[in-house]
Design an enzyme around this catalytic site. Structure first.
Site, short mmCIF file in Angstrom:
data_model
loop_
_atom_site.label_atom_id
_atom_site.label_comp_id
_atom_site.label_asym_id
_atom_site.label_seq_id
_atom_site.Cartn_x
_atom_site.Cartn_y
_atom_site.Cartn_z
N ARG A 73 0.83 -1.22 0.00
CA ARG A 73 0.00 0.00 0.00
C ARG A 73 0.86 1.26 0.00
O ARG A 73 0.54 2.26 0.66
CB ARG A 73 -0.95 0.01 1.21
CG ARG A 73 -1.87 -1.18 1.31
CD ARG A 73 -2.82 -1.28 0.12
NE ARG A 73 -3.70 -2.41 0.27
CZ ARG A 73 -3.44 -3.64 -0.19
NH1 ARG A 73 -2.32 -3.87 -0.85
NH2 ARG A 73 -4.29 -4.63 -0.01
N SER A 145 -10.48 0.83 3.27
CA SER A 145 -9.72 0.35 4.44
C SER A 145 -8.93 1.50 5.06
O SER A 145 -8.12 2.13 4.39
CB SER A 145 -8.76 -0.77 4.02
OG SER A 145 -9.47 -1.87 3.52
N GLU A 242 -3.80 3.51 6.45
CA GLU A 242 -3.58 3.29 5.02
C GLU A 242 -3.92 4.55 4.25
O GLU A 242 -3.36 4.81 3.20
CB GLU A 242 -4.45 2.12 4.54
CG GLU A 242 -4.29 1.80 3.07
CD GLU A 242 -5.06 0.55 2.65
OE1 GLU A 242 -5.62 0.56 1.54
OE2 GLU A 242 -5.11 -0.42 3.42
#
Length: 246
Positions: A73, A145, A242
């Site tokens: 990520r 997320s 994230e």
């Protein structure tokens, strides 16, 4: 270019590999920024190079795969000062032979009695799983997320298992560390469905923060802090966002 539309188009053109990334909201140009991934697949596996407009140099710059410095990520573009790089072109290397990636347990279960799913069937299954767990951002404000799945040492995993926690953990390239689902940690800590004013944790997925109407940025940030603090207190595991906090 819409990302999900590209996934569908590639499948229709018999260009395969992106199926597990179906229905991720956003654009093709934004996808490399944080190396989008889902159900055992990351976009970095397919990127050979990309073109950016560098607002600092005031010119187009080409990055090859290694120069993108992709990680979980993450990428060189996400780590750069916000707004420096505008990704204008992405080159993908796909396959003309389809092989379903069913490494994700829920996907494998979908095709338990289907030995050879097609590309379109895999896309449909991925979309069905996402719709069953994740809110549509067009209907309920969210950023997907909110936290990364943390890396946890094998020693820490052993200690938690001996304490009776049935902790899911997945191997990584480093044999001494495992990737642990942040959603599981948050659910075990009792966060699913809880709220702070209009900032709330989605009732179906503990990793997704939603705005129920009038939540401010501060409301969301404070809720996220409470969540990460509780996981640190309960499991001794630190969660990292994230999302990019501005």
């Amino acid at each position: 270019e819409d990302w999900h539309a590209l996934v569908q188009w590639c499948s229709q053109q018999q260009l395969y590999g992106l199926e597990n990334l179906a229905l991720i909201p956003g654009t093709v140009g934004a996808a490399p920024m944080q190396n989008i991934g889902a159900y055992g697949v990351e976009i970095s596996a397919f990127i050979t190079r990309l073109t950016v407009y560098d607002t600092q140099l005031v010119e187009d710059v080409i990055f090859d795969h290694n120069e993108c410095d992709f990680a979980y990520r993450d990428s060189v573009f996400k780590r750069a000062p916000a707004g420096r790089y505008v990704i204008t072109e992405v080159e993908l290397q796909l396959s003309d032979e389809f092989a379903a990636n069913l490494s994700y347990a829920a996907l494998a279960a979908k095709f338990d009695k289907v030995p050879a799913p097609t590309s379109s069937q895999l896309i449909e299954a991925v979309c069905a799983i996402r719709r069953s767990k994740l809110p549509d951002p067009r209907l309920l404000g969210n950023a997907g997320s909110f936290f990364k799945n943390p890396l946890v040492s094998s020693d820490k995993i052993e200690r938690l298992l001996t304490q009776g926690y049935k902790l899911p953990h997945f191997v990584t390239e480093d044999a001494d560390f495992y990737r642990v689902p942040a959603a599981w940690l948050l659910e075990e800590a009792g966060w699913k469905g809880r709220r702070r004013g209009d900032a709330a944790v989605h009732e179906k997925h503990a990793l997704v923060l939603v705005n129920l109407g009038k939540a401010s940025g501060e409301d969301v940030f404070l809720l996220a802090q409470e969540m990460s603090n509780s996981v640190l207190h309960k499991f001794g595991i630190a969660l990292q966002p994230e999302v990019r906090l501005i």
